[in-house]
Structure formats: C-alpha cells, structure tokens
Motif scaffolding. Structure first.
Motif, PDB file in Angstrom:
ATOM      1  N   THR A   1       2.019   5.684  -2.117  1.00 14.55           N
ATOM      2  CA  THR A   1       2.491   5.274  -1.367  1.00 14.55           C
ATOM      3  C   THR A   1       2.160   6.057   0.022  1.00 14.55           C
TER       4      THR A   1
ATOM      5  N   GLN B   1      -4.321  -2.137   0.499  1.00 18.37           N
ATOM      6  CA  GLN B   1      -4.512  -0.712   0.057  1.00 18.37           C
ATOM      7  C   GLN B   1      -5.684  -0.313  -0.796  1.00 18.37           C
TER       8      GLN B   1
ATOM      9  N   SER C   1      -8.913   1.699  -2.215  1.00 17.77           N
ATOM     10  CA  SER C   1      -9.141   3.442  -2.732  1.00 17.77           C
ATOM     11  C   SER C   1     -10.780   3.394  -3.044  1.00 17.77           C
TER      12      SER C   1
ATOM     13  N   THR D   1      -4.231   2.447   3.431  1.00 14.92           N
ATOM     14  CA  THR D   1      -3.207   1.360   3.530  1.00 14.92           C
ATOM     15  C   THR D   1      -3.147   1.360   4.771  1.00 14.92           C
TER      16      THR D   1
END
Length: 710
Positions: free
Chosen positions: A73, A452, A454, A461
C-alpha cells in the motif's frame, strides 16, 4: 488569513537524529542481505488482517477496504493488535497510540473525556469498524480498549475512502466479533488509584453446523483517577451474533452498551507551579479545582451495528455496514478563569468559571461497497467502489458563568461553593441569559472508487470520490460538495524493498458551530508522501521510512475570545519524516518509531520530534512461560505559542522521556502479568498553551492482572 509555513529540520536533537539515521541505514542495508532479519526459514507475511473472521470477506484492513497487505500500500498505515495492547497493559486506546510513529498520544495529559491525540500534527477522526464514531465535542463516551481486537492508524488525508477523514489521518478501532472456535478469557486486574477490573470475553458456535456464532464481551472498572475527588469507572456490555446461511455469506449483529462515570481530570492549571517556578511551590499533580459531589463527566452510549458480507465468487464480494448510535453526556465542571491572573508566575488564588452541559448525539452511519479482482491484459486490478452516508445530530445545551465559582486557593483548595440554583440545568433561577442551546445536523453522502493495479513489479493505486455535505445549526446552514482524489505508485524489488510515492486529499465536514452558531466549513487538505517499505524475507517484520508534506485549509483552533468554542483560520502547512519498524525477530516482538515534524511556532501542543520503542521477549527457552517487556517514549519540545521578551514564560514545553515495563508468566491456562507505566514516576507537562494553562501527564501507574484463558 493565517498561514503557518514550513521550517527546516535543524532542531532535531543529535541523539534522536543519530538513532533515526542508524535505523534508516539498517533498513536500506538489509536490502542487500534479506536474511539479516530472518527469524527462521518460514515465509511469514506481514499480518493480513481479517475484519470479519474466517470468511475473509472484508479483506485485509477495514481502513484499506481492499484485500491488500500493508507493505503493498503506497500510504502509511500502522496496526497495533490485541497482543500488543495486552503486552503494554493498555488501559485505553490512547496508550496504544503512544507507540505509533507520527502520533502524539495524550496531547492534553490525563483526560477522562477522550483519547486525544494528533496524527502528523492534526487531530484525527475516530472510527469504529470503518464507520465514524465521534461527532462534535464532548457528545459521546470514550472508547473502551477491551472491546477491540486491533487499532489501525491511516496517516495523511483519506477522503477517497471515507470522505470525512481528517488531514492528519484516521484512527480506526476494530471490534471483537464472533468466531467459530470456542474460546475466551476471564480477567481480573488491580492497580494504583484503587483500580479494580473484572472482564470477560467468550466466543464460539451456537449450533453444531457452525451456522450461528456468538460472542459476549463484558467489562467493569471501579477506580479513582490521578486527580483527587474524581472517579474513573466504566461498564461495558457488548454481545454479538453472526449468521452464516452459506459458506459465502455472513451477517453479524452487534450491540454495544457503555456507561462511564468520571469528572474533571483536566484542571487547566496555570503556568506558575507547573511549567515555571512559583514562590508558593509546585502545584501537586492530583490538584482538583472543581467541586466534589457536583463535578462530573458521566456518559451513556448505546449502539446497534449490522454487517452483511457476501462473496459472489472468488473474485467479487459485497460488504455493507450500518450503525445507529445514541449517546448522552452530563458534564459539570469548574476551572480557574482564563484571564490575566493566569500569567502571574506566583499565582496562589484564582476565581473559577462554572460550566454545565447536557449533550446528546444521534448517529446513523452507513457504508456499502463492492470489491473485485480482474485483469485487463497484463494489468491486474483490485477494485472497490461504493457509497457511504452519515446523518448526525448533536445537541449541546450549556451554561457558562464566568467568575461565578468563587475564589479558590490552588495550593490548599477549600470546597463547598456551588451557587444556588446550579444543582442541575433544570433549575437555573434567572441565569437563562448565560444559557446556550445548540443543535447541529450534519448530512453527508459520498460515492467512491479505487483501483489497485499491478504489472510485474509495479503497483499503481488510484482513487476518486464525490461528496456532498450539509450542516445546519440554529438559523444558519452550510452546504458544500467536493471531489477528492488519491494516487500512488510503488515498485517492489526482489530483495523486499519497495519505494513509493503518493498524493492524497481530504474533505472533513465538521459537525459543530462557532460562538455565533455559524456552522463550520469542511476542513480540506492535501498531502504528498514518499517513502520506502521493507519486509525481510522469511519474517513478519515491516520497516517503513516516509517523508511527507501536508497543506490544510479551514484549520480549527480554540477561540480564546469565546471560552469553550472553536473558530476556523486560513491555511497551515506541515512537513515531516517518520520511521517505523514493527514485527517479530525470533522470540522478540518489536515496535520502534521515530518521527520529526516541522511546524510553525504559532501552532501549539504539537511536538517536533518523537521516539518510542517497545520490546517484549519470550524467555520460554530459559524458563517456560516467562516473558518480559520494556519500553521507552521520548516526546520532544512543543510550542506554547508565547513570545515573551522577558523570558518569564518559555516559548516551548520541555521534552520528556518515560519508561514502561512488563513481566508476565503463563502457566497452562493461566496468564499473570505486571505492568508499570512511567516506571520512574516522572512528573511532566505534556503541553502548555498561550491562553495560560498547562497539562500534567500520567504519573507512574502499576497494574497486576490474572487471566484464565480457555
């Protein structure tokens, strides 16, 4: 407009600065050899917190609203679980906050009215289970730490998730909820100030198919406070039931009833005899300047909560939370007048102000969201979108009588003066001109979306939110809407180091009004943050270093011209640095924190520098069942807001260092523990203000407890 501008970091003490540089170097150096911190060969992850139990429907943290580990995060989040709370012997949520980087727990010393703190220099908003719990001033009960499994602190603006998060951050308390496995504890505790506690917590399945689960938490405390003539009593009853009609659905009902009896533990003592020398001596830390038997801060609060969690598939889930809460606060107090006599270094007598208040709160809070995971080509997404609302009504009918409380000797108080007609607010006998009736209604509705993403080692984010807020007080009303955003980028190196940078905004409706009954405007803020997170392979130790800059508009400050009220200023700016390490190294459980905050000298009671460390070691290899812990808390200087050319009144409250300790022994199902907070009994002031008052911190407090765990 008042603007508080950033200062340089040249005031950091050499000792603390050296510690921070050493810890940072250690974190970076560990990246080259991730085995340096490995406790064993197992692949432990940072605790992946599950809010609703075994179903894992509410995901990683109730703060994050996504199934994402803290080390993935791009924002600063600190977690302190029940084991940590038990280890330090936490008597309150405030005790836990004192071991978090960037958080000043106990800003105004010993105060039974609430868990006052600042996060990155700003008052945080308090949440319980992801729903805001406190609105207005002195309208609700102080949270009982025994009711919670975990304390979560999200630092910096967080409006994309909540809309009403403060610029500094939020503190979220996660309630104890039913589990399928039978277990629990019975605890008895004794301590200083005639403290006696009896508490219990039991959970399990009602039926053999584990479709119905239950949990009952109870707590009763009978104690005195550090200040004479003040109780510190609390009763808590919190039953809950969970229904699992299928493997993918859980519905939980929880009721909380709490009743506290206390009084004026914060005496607003003058500078002379606390912070500076007084020819009459030092004012004792147990000084009580109100009236015994009449003084009180009694609260009663009941809340009803329901959570619905449903998993549609392995990728998609629905989470809903609803709470209705009603509270009453009955508050009588006297304090010495805020006038020029307070700035007399040799003050011995003072005239008192009378304050009486009857406050209520009526809150309906709701949050509904969908969470899901999917891929678009090589890009993997974890999304959360939903809406939340709050409908809060607070009333605070109060009486101010400046100078009506008679004169009292601060060093040898003699009691017995309560003017006729002030036994209760129902019998004011001609004093209605001094009576203020206020009622504030706040409605807020927000829609939010976060994603979020990836791809390979990159984590991105994004989030956006739209809020509408309306506040009414008397004949005045205020309505506003806002769009807030947040954005963060991380890159996860294979050696466990993850640098990140992020931007976030906040929008906080304020459920209160000024002395003219004009509703406050929402407090707005923005933050830029950059940092590094590092988790050594094979451990659950997480090391985080972060630097940030915050801008805040419509800053709330005390209104010194209208006692008991607040007012709003223009803009303030802060910047700072934080370093935190939390986790386990073999038999050692460790929490270590350092923070430095650059803030204008006009902003009072916010320390520029803090350091804390708590370590608890399991000595079972030497003596089965034995463990011991020790902690250090350093709080640096904070501004008093005074610029006195004569040098009589210092411009700062001095730094102080406190030590805590614990020793425990487990024998089969029994656990015995002895805790000492402020072990050396250091007398200290946590803050002194330009209006003329200082606040004593907690003296040494020793508790001994026995728990039977089943």
């Amino acid at each position: 407009m008042s603007t508080a501008r950033i200062k340089s970091m040249q005031k950091a003490s050499p000792v603390i600065s050296g510690i921070s540089r050493s810890l940072l170097a250690l974190a970076i150096a560990a990246g080259g050899s991730s085995a340096a911190f490995a406790a064993d060969n197992t692949d432990e992850r940072i605790e992946e917190v599950n809010v609703v139990g075994e179903l894992n429907l509410s995901r990683q943290t109730s703060i994050g609203k996504l199934d994402i580990p803290v080390d993935e995060t791009p924002f600063s989040i600190s977690l302190r679980d029940k084991d940590f709370l038990d280890s330090i012997g936490a008597k309150s949520v405030q005790d836990a906050l004192q071991y978090v980087a960037g958080v000043n727990g106990g800003t105004y010393g010993v105060d039974a009215r609430g868990d006052w703190s600042t996060v990155r220099g700003v008052d945080p908003v308090m949440f319980i289970d992801g729903l805001q719990s406190i609105f207005g001033s002195y309208t609700s009960s102080r949270a009982n730490a025994y009711a919670f499994e975990r304390v979560e602190i999200l630092k910096g603006p967080s409006s994309v998730l909540y809309g009403q998060g403060s610029t500094g951050g939020i503190v979220n308390l996660v309630s104890k909820r039913p589990k399928s496995e039978f277990g629990g504890e019975v605890m008895v505790q004794a301590g200083d100030y005639d403290r006696m506690v009896v508490a219990g917590d039991v959970t399990g399945a009602i039926d053999s198919s584990e479709q119905w689960l239950y949990r009952v938490v109870g707590y009763d405390r009978d104690a005195d406070a550090q200040v004479d003539h003040v109780d510190d009593n609390s009763t808590l009853f919190m039953p809950s039931v969970s229904w699992r009609p299928s493997a993918n659905t859980e519905i939980t009902f929880l009721t909380t009833y709490q009743k506290d009896e206390s009084g004026t533990t914060t005496a607003f003592l003058p500078w002379g005899g606390t912070r500076i020398d007084n020819v009459n001596g030092d004012i004792p830390t147990d000084t009580f300047l109100s009236e015994p038997g009449w003084d009180k801060y009694d609260t009663e609060q009941t809340s009803y909560s329901v959570w619905v969690d449903h998993r549609f598939s392995d990728s998609w889930a629905l989470n809903a939370g609803l709470r209705y809460s009603e509270g009453d606060v009955d508050y009588n107090s006297m304090w010495t007048n805020f006038d020029a006599t307070r700035l007399n270094p040799d003050i011995s007598e003072a005239t008192r102000t009378i304050y009486m208040s009857d406050a209520t709160s009526d809150l309906l809070i709701f949050d509904l969201r969908m969470s899901g995971a999917f891929a678009t080509g090589a890009l993997e997404h974890q999304v959360s979108f939903g809406l939340d609302s709050q409908d809060a009504t607070t009333t605070n009918d109060r009486l101010y009588l400046y100078g009506y409380g008679g004169t009292i000797d601060i060093f040898n108080p003699v009691y017995g003066y309560v003017p006729t007609g002030l036994s209760s607010l129902n019998d004011l006998e001609g004093l209605t001109d001094y009576w203020f009736e206020s009622s504030t209604d706040t409605e807020q509705l927000g829609f939010y979306f976060q994603d979020q993403m990836s791809i390979q080692n990159w984590i991105i984010t994004t989030g956006v939110r739209r809020d509408t807020a309306k506040s009414e007080s008397g004949d005045s009303s205020f309505e506003d809407d806002a769009t807030t955003m947040r954005f963060g980028v991380m890159y996860a190196f294979d050696n466990g180091i993850t640098p990140y940078v992020s931007y976030s905004e906040s929008f906080e409706p304020v459920n209160d009004s000024d002395a003219n009954e004009t509703p406050f405007k929402p407090v707005e803020g923005e933050q830029v943050e950059a940092g590094i997170k590092y988790q050594p392979e094979g451990t659950n130790l997480l090391i985080t270093a972060s630097a940030f800059e915050i801008k805040q508009k419509n800053l709330l400050v005390d209104d010194y011209e209208n006692e008991g009220f607040q007012t709003q200023l223009g803009e303030a700016e802060f910047d700072g640095f934080e370093l935190e390490a939390a986790g386990k190294l073999g038999d050692l459980s460790l929490v270590a924190n350092y923070s430095s905050l650059n803030i204008d000298e006009d902003i009072e009671a916010v320390p520029e520098e803090q350091f804390s460390v708590w370590g608890n070691y399991d000595f079972s290899s030497l003596l089965p069942g034995l463990n011991a812990g020790i902690g250090v808390r350093y709080v640096g200087e904070s501004s008093t807001g005074i610029n006195d050319s004569t040098g009589t009144f210092p411009s700062y409250n001095p730094s102080y260092t406190l030590y805590d300790a614990a020793i425990g022994y487990t024998l089969e199902s029994w656990k015995f523990q002895l805790n000492a907070k402020n072990l050396t009994d250091e007398v200290h002031t946590t803050a002194c203000l330009s209006r003329g008052d200082c606040f004593y911190g907690e003296r040494r407090y020793v508790t001994a407890e026995a728990r039977y765990i089943f």
